[in-house]
Design an enzyme around this catalytic site. Structure first.
Site, mmCIF file in Angstrom:
data_model
loop_
_atom_site.group_PDB
_atom_site.id
_atom_site.type_symbol
_atom_site.label_atom_id
_atom_site.label_comp_id
_atom_site.label_asym_id
_atom_site.label_seq_id
_atom_site.Cartn_x
_atom_site.Cartn_y
_atom_site.Cartn_z
ATOM 1 N N GLY A 1 1.634 -11.760 7.913
ATOM 2 C CA GLY A 1 2.734 -11.162 7.151
ATOM 3 C C GLY A 1 2.794 -11.607 5.697
ATOM 4 O O GLY A 1 3.706 -11.240 4.966
ATOM 5 N N ASP B 1 -3.153 5.989 4.899
ATOM 6 C CA ASP B 1 -1.910 5.219 4.765
ATOM 7 C C ASP B 1 -1.715 4.752 3.328
ATOM 8 O O ASP B 1 -0.647 4.237 2.985
ATOM 9 C CB ASP B 1 -1.896 4.021 5.721
ATOM 10 C CG ASP B 1 -3.105 3.124 5.534
ATOM 11 O OD1 ASP B 1 -4.236 3.629 5.669
ATOM 12 O OD2 ASP B 1 -2.934 1.933 5.240
ATOM 13 N N ASN B 2 -2.723 4.926 2.488
ATOM 14 C CA ASN B 2 -2.600 4.529 1.092
ATOM 15 C C ASN B 2 -2.503 5.743 0.171
ATOM 16 O O ASN B 2 -2.846 5.658 -1.010
ATOM 17 C CB ASN B 2 -3.781 3.645 0.681
ATOM 18 C CG ASN B 2 -3.793 2.328 1.445
ATOM 19 O OD1 ASN B 2 -2.762 1.888 1.937
ATOM 20 N ND2 ASN B 2 -4.953 1.708 1.546
ATOM 21 N N ARG C 1 7.750 -4.491 -5.251
ATOM 22 C CA ARG C 1 7.151 -3.218 -5.647
ATOM 23 C C ARG C 1 8.242 -2.158 -5.756
ATOM 24 O O ARG C 1 9.130 -2.101 -4.926
ATOM 25 C CB ARG C 1 6.114 -2.831 -4.596
ATOM 26 C CG ARG C 1 5.462 -1.499 -4.840
ATOM 27 C CD ARG C 1 4.117 -1.442 -4.178
ATOM 28 N NE ARG C 1 4.203 -1.254 -2.735
ATOM 29 C CZ ARG C 1 3.112 -1.137 -1.969
ATOM 30 N NH1 ARG C 1 1.911 -1.204 -2.499
ATOM 31 N NH2 ARG C 1 3.235 -0.971 -0.682
HETATM 32 P P1 AMP Z 1 -3.359 -2.642 3.330
HETATM 33 O O1 AMP Z 1 -4.774 -3.088 3.432
HETATM 34 O O2 AMP Z 1 -2.504 -3.540 2.482
HETATM 35 O O3 AMP Z 1 -3.203 -1.206 2.995
HETATM 36 O O4 AMP Z 1 -2.764 -2.842 4.798
HETATM 37 C C1 AMP Z 1 -3.202 -2.135 5.924
HETATM 38 C C2 AMP Z 1 -2.339 -2.509 7.097
HETATM 39 O O5 AMP Z 1 -2.522 -3.879 7.456
HETATM 40 C C3 AMP Z 1 -0.839 -2.339 6.869
HETATM 41 O O6 AMP Z 1 -0.261 -1.947 8.086
HETATM 42 C C4 AMP Z 1 -0.416 -3.724 6.493
HETATM 43 O O7 AMP Z 1 0.953 -3.952 6.741
HETATM 44 C C5 AMP Z 1 -1.293 -4.574 7.394
HETATM 45 N N1 AMP Z 1 -1.513 -5.919 6.856
HETATM 46 C C6 AMP Z 1 -2.284 -6.253 5.797
HETATM 47 N N2 AMP Z 1 -2.254 -7.582 5.587
HETATM 48 C C7 AMP Z 1 -1.441 -8.109 6.522
HETATM 49 C C8 AMP Z 1 -0.997 -9.441 6.839
HETATM 50 N N3 AMP Z 1 -1.392 -10.488 6.130
HETATM 51 N N4 AMP Z 1 -0.156 -9.575 7.879
HETATM 52 C C9 AMP Z 1 0.243 -8.540 8.596
HETATM 53 N N5 AMP Z 1 -0.134 -7.270 8.359
HETATM 54 C C10 AMP Z 1 -0.957 -7.053 7.340
HETATM 55 MG MG MG Z 2 -1.843 0.106 2.737
#
Ligand code: AMP
Ligand code: MG
Length: 497
Positions: free
Chosen positions: A133, A259-260, A183
């Site tokens: 998290g 998702d992005n 953000r």
């Molecule tokens: P992102 O790579 O930031 O687009 O994240 C992709 C997914 O992974 C999203 O659902 C994020 O909330 C989750 N996520 C990324 N890093 C973490 C982390 N350190 N702890 C929990 N969830 C994460």
């Molecule tokens: Mg993302």
């Protein structure tokens, strides 16, 4: 041990939070407070943005602000939630959700604009899966730098209000200082939010999300007969424009998972993103993108692919008759290449100083890009030099007219400029508005991050200062405009998660 975040007592900082997203069906979110941190410490605070949001910088710049932006205290009116979503990551469908972020609420600005205030790196939520998290300081500063640079370049983007350190270390390949980014976004509704709604099979929820998104981001289309189709066409148009804007400044998002991709049309989720130095469509910076799925030149195709996932999710709302729905969706989706090309061509015309339109303009620009690639020339500097070429009549900069292929090109371009019969000063001024002299060069970003993580913020502040005016050639930004030294080392970015 769980410590509950306290509510900030009294107002005065200017918070005016609403929570319209939390009125959607409950499957779209889970109530989840930020997990308090040991020792909040303010690293960056965006005073100008705070003012635009109607917040009082004086009340938030110090320790009181650090407590809020770390998630230790909730601002008045906050109803923190983690949003549920899914997404195709590198082509594979996964259920996701805010695993390390919470939405505090929507700030209503003095101009009446509704903007999400989200803490990123704020601790575990029900969607964290195996993650902690948390976020590390380097990547959160990186998002701050690049998102604010994109904003200054005139490209729709989420913004960054603050970065605070947590006083805690997080375990990645090595131990790293933890941080939380605040953000600010038009919303955090993603293509993946629609994929999630569709996957639940709850038609009423999908329809509620569709109406909500249309009302929030495309109110002018809210009266349409076919709301789902109207939303889809609105999103397609904004994404075509956005990706054209990226390509025109050499931006590589790096992880265009569904998702992005935001329905608002803003650039979102700055992870392994970076800017081109040398012009090459095959450029990939991200260490995890081994197949080059999200290469610079592939971005329009990927945008198109992502929009197809959105169309699929919306199908049941497009028409009750499945075949008819598919037919309508395909027709709408089919317009993407042409819409992208139209925005891209308009962007290239502006970069070349073409204030009128001729059929051959795209080909003319393409020839310049090809010349740039063949000469391994710097993308930003090559375009920036063109305004000077209009003034002096000779090509200078990385692509001088001495080289044969570009000598011919230069003659064609000059002839094209003459045909439009515009005043030279007007053309030059327009070109200077279309061609930034300054981008967040990768070596400069890395240098600022390394110093900041080691405790020296001065390098970062100087970088942020110059990035605010990317179209102006000034003595202060002179050394920031140059391309990096060519040491044969290819620049790599890492996700930082
Ligand atoms: P992102 O790579 O930031 O687009 O994240 C992709 C997914 O992974 C999203 O659902 C994020 O909330 C989750 N996520 C990324 N890093 C973490 C982390 N350190 N702890 C929990 N969830 C994460
Ligand atoms: Mg993302």
């Amino acid at each position: 041990m769980t410590i509950k975040a306290e509510r900030a007592s009294g107002s005065g900082a200017g918070w005016r939070l609403e929570n319209s997203y939390a009125r959607l069906p409950e499957l779209f979110y889970t109530r989840a407070a930020p997990v308090p941190v040991v020792r909040p410490g303010m690293v960056l605070f965006n005073e100008k943005l705070a003012v635009e949001l109607g917040l009082d910088p004086g009340a938030l710049a110090g320790d009181a602000g650090a407590e809020i932006f770390a998630g230790n205290r909730l601002p008045d009116g906050a109803e923190p939630i983690a949003q549920a979503y899914a997404g195709h990551q590198f082509g594979h469908f996964t259920n996701l959700g805010d695993g390390r972020a919470v939405l505090l609420g929507e700030q209503i600005t003095p101009r009446g604009v509704r903007l999400d205030i989200q803490l990123k790196g704020s601790g575990r939520t029900p969607y964290s899966r195996r993650g902690d998290g948390r976020a590390a300081l380097g990547p959160m500063l990186r998002e701050y730098i690049v998102s604010e640079a994109m904003h200054a370049l005139g490209i729709p983007t989420t913004r960054s209000l603050a970065v605070v350190t947590t006083g805690e270390e997080i375990a990645r390949e090595v131990m790293l200082p933890g941080a939380v980014l605040t953000r600010v976004a038009a919303s955090h509704i993603r293509v993946g939010t629609f994929e999630y709604a569709s996957a639940t099979g709850d038609g009423a929820a999908l329809e509620a999300l569709t109406r909500y998104t249309l009302q929030r981001h495309y109110p002018e289309l809210a009266g349409a007969d076919k709301v789902a189709l109207a939303l889809f066409e609105g999103v397609l148009e904004r994404q075509a424009r956005l990706i054209a804007q990226w390509v025109c400044v050499g931006f590589v998002h790096g992880v265009m998972n569904t998702d992005n991709m935001a329905l608002s049309g803003e650039t979102i989720d700055y992870g392994p993103c970076a800017f081109l130095d040398i012009h090459d469509p095959a450029t990939v910076f991200s260490s995890i993108d081994r197949a080059g799925r999200y290469a610079y030149g592939s971005q329009p195709n990927i945008g198109h692919w992502n929009l197809a996932r959105l169309a699929e999710a919306l199908l049941p709302l497009i028409d009750k008759d499945k075949d008819k729905a598919v037919e309508m969706a395909e027709e709408a989706l089919g317009k993407f290449p042409e819409r992208f090309r139209a925005h891209y061509t308009a962007g290239l015309r502006a970069k070349l100083g073409l204030l009128t339109a001729e059929d051959g303009d795209f080909a003319l620009a393409q020839e310049f890009l090809d010349g740039m690639k063949a000469a391994e020339a710097d993308f930003t500097l090559s375009f920036a030099a063109l305004a000077g070429a209009v003034e002096s009549g000779t090509l200078s900069g990385p692509l001088s007219s001495g080289e044969a292929p570009l000598r011919t090109w230069h003659e064609q371009w000059k002839a094209r400029l003459e045909r439009q019969q515009k005043v030279r000063s007007e053309v030059v001024a327009a070109m200077r508005r279309a061609n930034p002299v300054l981008i967040p060069r990768n070596h400069r970003v890395e240098e600022a991050l390394a110093a900041a993580v080691a405790g020296d913020l001065s390098v970062l502040h100087r970088l942020l200062d110059v990035l605010r005016a990317p179209f102006d050639e000034t003595p202060a930004n002179c050394s920031y405009r140059t391309a990096p030294p060519r040491d044969g080392q290819h620049y790599r970015t890492f996700c930082g998660t």
